[in-house]
Design an enzyme around this catalytic site. Sequence first.
Site, PDB file in Angstrom:
ATOM      1  NE  ARG A 144       1.862  -5.282   2.029  1.00 40.43           N
ATOM      2  CZ  ARG A 144       1.654  -4.397   3.010  1.00 40.43           C
ATOM      3  NH1 ARG A 144       1.284  -3.153   2.692  1.00 40.43           N
ATOM      4  NH2 ARG A 144       1.785  -4.746   4.275  1.00 40.43           N
ATOM      5  CE  LYS A 168      -0.964  -7.692   2.305  1.00 41.94           C
ATOM      6  NZ  LYS A 168      -0.421  -8.912   2.953  1.00 41.94           N
ATOM      7  CG  HIS A 238       7.085  -9.386  -1.593  1.00 43.83           C
ATOM      8  ND1 HIS A 238       6.078  -8.436  -1.493  1.00 43.83           N
ATOM      9  CD2 HIS A 238       7.187  -9.925  -0.347  1.00 43.83           C
ATOM     10  CE1 HIS A 238       5.602  -8.417  -0.271  1.00 43.83           C
ATOM     11  NE2 HIS A 238       6.268  -9.304   0.447  1.00 43.83           N
ATOM     12  NE  ARG A 241       6.325  -5.523   1.916  1.00 40.75           N
ATOM     13  CZ  ARG A 241       5.747  -4.519   2.568  1.00 40.75           C
ATOM     14  NH1 ARG A 241       5.858  -3.290   2.098  1.00 40.75           N
ATOM     15  NH2 ARG A 241       5.066  -4.732   3.683  1.00 40.75           N
ATOM     16  CG  HIS A 264       5.022  -5.217   8.364  1.00 40.09           C
ATOM     17  ND1 HIS A 264       6.349  -5.548   8.531  1.00 40.09           N
ATOM     18  CD2 HIS A 264       4.665  -5.733   7.149  1.00 40.09           C
ATOM     19  CE1 HIS A 264       6.775  -6.221   7.487  1.00 40.09           C
ATOM     20  NE2 HIS A 264       5.776  -6.350   6.636  1.00 40.09           N
ATOM     21  CE1 TYR A 273      12.150  -8.247   5.071  1.00 37.19           C
ATOM     22  CE2 TYR A 273      10.577  -7.319   6.614  1.00 37.19           C
ATOM     23  CZ  TYR A 273      10.875  -7.803   5.367  1.00 37.19           C
ATOM     24  OH  TYR A 273       9.908  -7.852   4.402  1.00 37.19           O
TER      25      TYR A 273
END
Length: 292
Positions: A144, A168, A238, A241, A264, A273
């Site tokens: 990210r 995150k 992004h 990514r 994730h 995806y």
Amino acid sequence: MDLFFKYLQYEKRYSPHTLTSYHTDLGQFSDYLLQIYEITDPAEADHTIIRSWILSLVQQNIQPRSINRKIACLRSYYKFLLSQERIKANPMLRIKAPKVTKKLPGFVPEEPFNNLLDGFEFEDSFEGQRDRVILEFLYGTGMRLAELIGISEQDIDRYQKTVRVLGKGNKERIIPINDSLWQSINTYLAHKKREFGDNNSEKLLVTTKARPLYPKFIYRVVKKYISLITTSEHNSPHVLRHSFATHLLNKGADLNAIKDLLGHASLAATQVYTHNSIEKLKSIFEKAHPKA
């Protein structure tokens, strides 16, 4: 509000980008309360007032995705107020978020982008090699924007050829570095040392004044180079990514492995995806199968 944002930053470990967005969202809500209802403390708002604000956003043609983020901000805020015993009941329990049409993540074409990285003559200077390493990092690791900005030189393992990323929720993950990216990193670091000596930021990516890079800077770099190969509006960091994940999937990579590389929390976030991959299979099928 100050306590709430400190809670998000230091306890929940929200990213700087999310904190900035939540600051904006809560500020807009506070302005609305003051102007329409003359309420100075958001703790006094009930579900009908909150619903009226959401309706006003819809009437302004604000995108459902943006409205949902503002609702998420308020959910966190009133949950925090409840935990602090500032309110007796959570008004957000009666608020429903508008439905959002799911969009397939945009990505850049594989061959043109790799031709850009391999064939474009980036300037043999600190700035030129920094641009290259930004593109190589985003596309070569799928990290990210905030993660890229946060990387320090110490996060790169020269022996294992990996990079440590803080994602995150303060979750750490290790991403392998491909040969092309590895070469770009070494070239960039040589230029960086010549430019600043030992008196520079510990952050890997810096400005010409040796200060850490910021989001808008990276946005400009990515847009500048992607616009050379496509006229698509998909030209943000992004998107690289998304391209990383889509191209890996098209090459047969395991979905769980892609999930771990992207950082994730659940496989559901990665499965989006597969839709791009299915669209590619449909295209191949329609061109190749005699009954298509």
